[in-house]
Design an enzyme around this catalytic site. Structure first.
Site, short mmCIF file in Angstrom:
data_model
loop_
_atom_site.label_atom_id
_atom_site.label_comp_id
_atom_site.label_asym_id
_atom_site.label_seq_id
_atom_site.Cartn_x
_atom_site.Cartn_y
_atom_site.Cartn_z
N SER A 216 5.78 -3.67 45.05
CA SER A 216 6.32 -4.53 44.01
C SER A 216 5.57 -4.33 42.68
O SER A 216 5.53 -3.21 42.17
CB SER A 216 6.26 -5.99 44.47
OG SER A 216 7.01 -6.83 43.63
N ASP B 248 17.54 -6.49 47.27
CA ASP B 248 16.40 -6.54 46.36
C ASP B 248 16.86 -6.17 44.96
O ASP B 248 17.49 -5.13 44.77
CB ASP B 248 15.32 -5.56 46.84
CG ASP B 248 14.06 -5.56 46.00
OD1 ASP B 248 13.94 -6.39 45.08
OD2 ASP B 248 13.19 -4.71 46.26
N HIS C 97 13.25 -7.80 49.55
CA HIS C 97 12.02 -7.64 48.79
C HIS C 97 10.85 -8.34 49.48
O HIS C 97 10.94 -9.51 49.87
CB HIS C 97 12.17 -8.21 47.37
CG HIS C 97 11.01 -7.88 46.50
ND1 HIS C 97 10.86 -6.64 45.90
CD2 HIS C 97 9.90 -8.59 46.14
CE1 HIS C 97 9.73 -6.61 45.22
NE2 HIS C 97 9.13 -7.79 45.35
#
Length: 391
Positions: A174, A331, A361
């Site tokens: 991320s 995501d 995610h």
């Protein structure tokens, strides 16, 4: 380049409702603290996350865990054991996610991930505890990871940890994937560091702040864990910007055709050519003719390749190491990773794109009860397997 696809009938396996509800409660609590003037909401939220999830460093039978600092940057080092026929270990510098503002190398999710990596890869994992928003903002987080990594790559430090200097990778998930990608690009500018990294492995990375209407942003606009408006707010917080700009940014007013430099840079993430038809589907680009130039005037970092590695020059991309990118269907960041893989491949970089149709995610760190999602275990296994085969 390949897609790791898992098709499941009906609902997405491991729908993250429990986790998203818990995060929602955390968010409401932190907002209440902020509204009462007790603390910044991100400080309050991170206090809750770290307090519930912090894990002290301790030795396990196969992995030695130590908290220390590299050139003033806190790190947690996980030392595996060399195989019988090896004298030197391989290594991964790992950068945790959390929107540049949340989480820690010391919470259980990342401690368990790095312990597994050290044990299964017989490797040294350096997990960087970089400073967070709102204490610092862009580009201080990048400076932290560069400083810690440069320190680690010194011959005497590698020797101390018995690490093979030719077998070091950088990785992150991320926002940590963003910092890992930025670090890789910054190393191409420094002659003494060029080619020092054998691999980069990016897990559902956030790579651009110019287009919040890619197909994945449109498809997953309100998907749990990371809805679009939350991701845009993370960007604004990272740049210490004004929340008044969030709604305009959501509709791409900050990169309209009349905004200086923006149109030229958006050409580098033209998803109508960078994404395959199976990803584009019937989604249409959102390109405003007239926008709000104040946004990029007040937040010029939005158009900086240091913050958005996806828009870097091809000359930079072609010097990057062999790359692994993991993306998830559910995501908003899915297309960032897919487009970066395409740009890297076009620049001549060896790329593995590992896409999970049932992934969401953050799923790779959800592998322990009560958030032990099947797709979390499969993404982690696939990621570690690639590192094992390539590092």
């Amino acid at each position: 380049m390949y897609f790791h696809v898992v098709f499941l009938p009906g609902a997405v396996q491991g729908q993250p409702s429990l986790q998203s509800k818990f995060r929602g409660l955390q968010g409401h609590t932190s907002n209440l603290i902020h509204s009462l003037g007790l603390s910044h909401h991100l400080i309050a939220l991170n206090f809750i996350i770290v307090s519930f999830g912090k894990k002290s460093a301790s030795s396990s039978p196969k992995v030695k865990v130590t908290d220390t600092d590299f050139d003033g940057v806190e790190v947690r080092v996980f030392e595996g054991s060399p195989k019988p026929n090896e004298q030197l270990l391989r290594s991964v510098v790992y950068i945790h996610g959390g929107g540049w503002a949340l989480a820690s190398a010391k919470i259980s999710y990342y401690d368990e991930l790095c312990t597994s990596m050290a044990e299964e890869l017989n490797a040294v994992i350096v997990s960087i505890e970089y400073r967070l928003v709102p204490q610092v903002h862009f580009p201080e987080q990048i400076y932290d990871v560069i400083r810690a990594t440069r320190y680690f790559l010194q011959p005497e430090v590698l020797e101390k940890y018995k690490v093979d200097p030719a077998r070091v990778a950088v990785s992150g998930d991320s926002a940590g994937g963003n910092l890992a990608a930025a670090l890789g690009q910054q190393f191409t500018y420094i002659a003494s560091l060029k080619n020092k990294l054998k691999l980069q492995a990016l897990i559902y990375p956030v790579l651009q702040a110019l287009d919040f209407n890619t197909p994945s942003y449109q498809q997953n606009v309100n998907t749990p864990i990371l809805p679009r408006h939350v991701m845009v707010k993370y960007w604004v917080d990272y740049f210490k910007g004004n929340y008044d700009f969030v709604q305009a940014m959501i509709v791409n007013n900050h990169t309209a055709l009349d905004v200086e430099r923006a149109a030229a840079l958006r050409a580098r993430l033209n998803w109508t050519s960078l994404l395959p038809p199976s990803i584009r589907k019937n989604y249409k680009p959102v390109i405003q003719t007239t926008g709000d130039a104040r946004i990029t005037q007040e937040i010029p970092q939005l158009l900086d390749a240091t913050s958005s590695p996806l828009i870097a020059d091809e000359e930079v991309l072609q010097d990057l190491p062999k790359t692994y990118i993991l993306t998830c269907e559910h995501d908003v960041l899915r297309d960032d990773g897919i487009m970066y893989a395409k740009r890297l491949e076009s620049a001549g970089v060896n790329v593995t794109l590992d896409h999970f149709e049932d992934g969401f995610h953050g799923c790779m760190i959800f592998t322990s009860w009560p958030t032990n999602f099947s797709v979390g275990i499969r993404t982690r296994n696939s990621y570690i397997k690639w590192l094992d085969q390539n590092l």
